[in-house]
Structure formats: C-alpha cells, structure tokens
Design a protein around this motif. Structure first.
Motif, PDB file in Angstrom:
ATOM      1  N   GLU A 211      13.382 -10.903 -25.648  1.00  0.00           N
ATOM      2  CA  GLU A 211      13.543  -9.689 -26.450  1.00  0.00           C
ATOM      3  C   GLU A 211      13.676 -10.016 -27.939  1.00  0.00           C
ATOM      4  O   GLU A 211      13.055  -9.374 -28.790  1.00  0.00           O
ATOM      5  CB  GLU A 211      14.784  -8.920 -25.988  1.00  0.00           C
ATOM      6  CG  GLU A 211      14.688  -8.372 -24.576  1.00  0.00           C
ATOM      7  CD  GLU A 211      16.018  -7.857 -24.061  1.00  0.00           C
ATOM      8  OE1 GLU A 211      16.029  -7.252 -22.984  1.00  0.00           O
ATOM      9  OE2 GLU A 211      17.051  -8.068 -24.736  1.00  0.00           O
ATOM     10  N   SER A 212      14.506 -11.015 -28.249  1.00  0.00           N
ATOM     11  CA  SER A 212      14.794 -11.333 -29.651  1.00  0.00           C
ATOM     12  C   SER A 212      13.610 -11.979 -30.353  1.00  0.00           C
ATOM     13  O   SER A 212      13.568 -12.026 -31.589  1.00  0.00           O
ATOM     14  CB  SER A 212      16.009 -12.258 -29.746  1.00  0.00           C
ATOM     15  OG  SER A 212      15.748 -13.495 -29.107  1.00  0.00           O
ATOM     16  N   ALA A 213      12.638 -12.488 -29.588  1.00  0.00           N
ATOM     17  CA  ALA A 213      11.468 -13.117 -30.203  1.00  0.00           C
ATOM     18  C   ALA A 213      10.591 -12.099 -30.915  1.00  0.00           C
ATOM     19  O   ALA A 213       9.770 -12.456 -31.758  1.00  0.00           O
ATOM     20  CB  ALA A 213      10.656 -13.854 -29.138  1.00  0.00           C
ATOM     21  N   TYR A 214      10.783 -10.819 -30.585  1.00  0.00           N
ATOM     22  CA  TYR A 214      10.012  -9.761 -31.246  1.00  0.00           C
ATOM     23  C   TYR A 214      10.824  -9.248 -32.422  1.00  0.00           C
ATOM     24  O   TYR A 214      11.968  -8.827 -32.270  1.00  0.00           O
ATOM     25  CB  TYR A 214       9.723  -8.624 -30.256  1.00  0.00           C
ATOM     26  CG  TYR A 214       8.836  -7.540 -30.836  1.00  0.00           C
ATOM     27  CD1 TYR A 214       7.465  -7.733 -30.949  1.00  0.00           C
ATOM     28  CD2 TYR A 214       9.373  -6.341 -31.275  1.00  0.00           C
ATOM     29  CE1 TYR A 214       6.654  -6.751 -31.479  1.00  0.00           C
ATOM     30  CE2 TYR A 214       8.572  -5.348 -31.811  1.00  0.00           C
ATOM     31  CZ  TYR A 214       7.209  -5.560 -31.911  1.00  0.00           C
ATOM     32  OH  TYR A 214       6.406  -4.588 -32.445  1.00  0.00           O
ATOM     33  N   SER A 215      10.247  -9.281 -33.614  1.00  0.00           N
ATOM     34  CA  SER A 215      11.004  -8.970 -34.830  1.00  0.00           C
ATOM     35  C   SER A 215      11.118  -7.478 -35.120  1.00  0.00           C
ATOM     36  O   SER A 215      11.979  -7.058 -35.888  1.00  0.00           O
ATOM     37  CB  SER A 215      10.355  -9.659 -36.038  1.00  0.00           C
ATOM     38  OG  SER A 215       9.002  -9.233 -36.189  1.00  0.00           O
ATOM     39  N   GLY A 216      10.266  -6.659 -34.507  1.00  0.00           N
ATOM     40  CA  GLY A 216      10.297  -5.230 -34.786  1.00  0.00           C
ATOM     41  C   GLY A 216      11.308  -4.500 -33.925  1.00  0.00           C
ATOM     42  O   GLY A 216      12.063  -5.109 -33.161  1.00  0.00           O
ATOM     43  N   PRO A 217      11.353  -3.169 -34.024  1.00  0.00           N
ATOM     44  CA  PRO A 217      12.257  -2.374 -33.190  1.00  0.00           C
ATOM     45  C   PRO A 217      11.941  -2.568 -31.715  1.00  0.00           C
ATOM     46  O   PRO A 217      10.775  -2.724 -31.334  1.00  0.00           O
ATOM     47  CB  PRO A 217      11.960  -0.929 -33.629  1.00  0.00           C
ATOM     48  CG  PRO A 217      11.341  -1.058 -34.980  1.00  0.00           C
ATOM     49  CD  PRO A 217      10.576  -2.345 -34.959  1.00  0.00           C
ATOM     50  N   TRP A 218      12.987  -2.556 -30.876  1.00  0.00           N
ATOM     51  CA  TRP A 218      12.759  -2.802 -29.451  1.00  0.00           C
ATOM     52  C   TRP A 218      11.871  -1.740 -28.829  1.00  0.00           C
ATOM     53  O   TRP A 218      11.133  -2.006 -27.884  1.00  0.00           O
ATOM     54  CB  TRP A 218      14.079  -2.913 -28.698  1.00  0.00           C
ATOM     55  CG  TRP A 218      14.858  -1.645 -28.536  1.00  0.00           C
ATOM     56  CD1 TRP A 218      15.887  -1.214 -29.301  1.00  0.00           C
ATOM     57  CD2 TRP A 218      14.681  -0.638 -27.530  1.00  0.00           C
ATOM     58  NE1 TRP A 218      16.356  -0.007 -28.847  1.00  0.00           N
ATOM     59  CE2 TRP A 218      15.642   0.368 -27.760  1.00  0.00           C
ATOM     60  CE3 TRP A 218      13.803  -0.488 -26.453  1.00  0.00           C
ATOM     61  CZ2 TRP A 218      15.748   1.506 -26.971  1.00  0.00           C
ATOM     62  CZ3 TRP A 218      13.907   0.651 -25.658  1.00  0.00           C
ATOM     63  CH2 TRP A 218      14.870   1.630 -25.922  1.00  0.00           C
ATOM     64  N   SER A 219      11.897  -0.520 -29.382  1.00  0.00           N
ATOM     65  CA  SER A 219      11.065   0.544 -28.823  1.00  0.00           C
ATOM     66  C   SER A 219       9.584   0.223 -28.982  1.00  0.00           C
ATOM     67  O   SER A 219       8.762   0.564 -28.132  1.00  0.00           O
ATOM     68  CB  SER A 219      11.388   1.877 -29.500  1.00  0.00           C
ATOM     69  OG  SER A 219      11.260   1.768 -30.907  1.00  0.00           O
TER      70      SER A 219
END
Length: 224
Positions: A211-219
């Motif tokens: 999850e944290s590897a993605y820098s944008g909003p979780w949505s």
C-alpha cells in the motif's frame, strides 16, 4: 474518506426527499451514530481507555500502531458501527413508534452504505491477492474475510438488538446487554485481523508495504 462519501450520499438522498419516509428521524439516527464514534475517539486520544468500547479500542489501536491494512481498517470501523453503535443509536433515536417505517428507512440507508463500501473492499481484496498467488491459503483467507462480513445480517442484528435494549427491565440489564454486544463485536474484530492465521503480523506488514509503495491517495491506488 469512505464515511464522508457515505454521508454525502445520505445527504443527497435526504435533500432529494424521495428515498426516506422520515428524513428527520434518519438525521437524528445519523447524529447519534456519529456522536458515539466521536466520543470513543476523543476518549481514546485522551488516554481514557476505560471510556472506550473494546471493539473501538482495538480498531483505534491497530490503526494508530499501523498494524492493519486499508481493507482491515475499513472493515474494523464498519464492524463496530454496525454490530455495536447502530443498535445503541437506534435505541436513542427511538423505534417504538411507526416501527415498519423506521425499518424501511434503515434498510434504505443501509443500501446506500453497502453500495459505497463493497466496490472498494472488493478491489482491495483483489489487489492483495495478486501479490499472494504463490500462497493460496493466504489469498483464500483474505477473500473469506471479506465474504464472511455479512452486512445485511449485521444490520438486521442491530435492529433486533435495539428492540431488546428498548424493553430491558432496568438500566443495569441494558448495560449488561451492551457489554455483550461489545464482546461479540470485539471477537469479530479479532477475526478480521486474521489473528488466528499463522504469520498474520508478517502478512499484514507485507500488505502495508504494498500500500505504502503507492505515493498517491489510496482511493486512486484501489482503482488503478
């Protein structure tokens, strides 16, 4: 974010005037639900754990300590709101008069809630499982965790619990009943955290890393 989306959808339905039969009653119900959450959160943040229902305490603790995934954070909150808070909110709002109308409005609100949540949780589960194809048992556990969370059953249970609370013979008896609701909801929270699965802590940390590897909003990550 999900709660804000749900609240906005309910507001739109109330403003439209064609979804609910008693908008004023539903507004009071929503306020009672929100008040319980805010009081529990305020007590937790103030360190007054004795004033926090166990089901909320475990949800707040794992979120604060980063011990749960996004999906688990969502389901832990929903679990507590449906299986604990909703019955108490129904009791305080009042369901003794025009019972059938109240129940229909609750079902309408519930339909909005599920429509907002299910697509998100389904996409999350799919994303997690993509990374665990080599461990079929883990993928199966994640999918089963989502499938086992029966929203309609929880809503119906909340209604029945509210009816039972409303006819309690004393405040002491009502308090005991609420404690039992808290206990059952806490047990379900433990299941949602995969506490019975070997290496569950490691699994959750790996998923959190994904999850944290993605820098944008979780949505945005969910729908990517």
């Amino acid at each position: 974010m999900l709660y804000l989306q749900f609240t906005q959808k309910v507001k739109e339905a109330l403003d439209g005037g064609h979804v609910f039969e008693d908008g004023a009653w539903l507004t009071r119900l929503s306020l009672h639900c929100a008040t319980q959450y805010l009081r529990a959160l305020a007590s937790f943040e103030a360190g007054i754990i004795a004033g926090v229902p166990q089901c909320w305490a475990i949800a707040f603790q794992v979120t604060t300590n980063e011990q749960a995934t996004i999906l688990q954070d969502l389901l832990l909150a929903v679990n507590t709101q449906l299986n604990h808070d909703l019955a108490i909110a129904l009791l305080r709002t009042g369901i003794e008069d025009e019972t059938e109308k109240r129940q229909r409005d609750l079902e309408s609100m519930h339909s909005i809630f599920v429509a907002e949540l299910q697509p998100i949780q389904g996409l999350l589960a799919q994303k997690y499982c993509q990374f665990f194809k080599f461990l079929e048992v883990i993928g199966g556990q994640l999918e089963q965790m989502v499938a086992n969370f029966a929203y309609t059953r929880a809503q119906n249970g909340a209604w029945e619990n509210a009816l039972s609370l409303s006819v309690a013979q004393s405040e002491v008896q009502r308090g005991v009943m609420i404690q039992e609701m808290d206990r059952r909801t806490t047990v379900l929270a433990q299941d949602l955290l995969l506490r019975g699965l070997p290496a569950s802590a490691w699994i959750i940390q790996v998923l959190r890393h994904i999850e944290s590897a993605y820098s944008g909003p979780w949505s945005e990550w969910v729908s990517a």
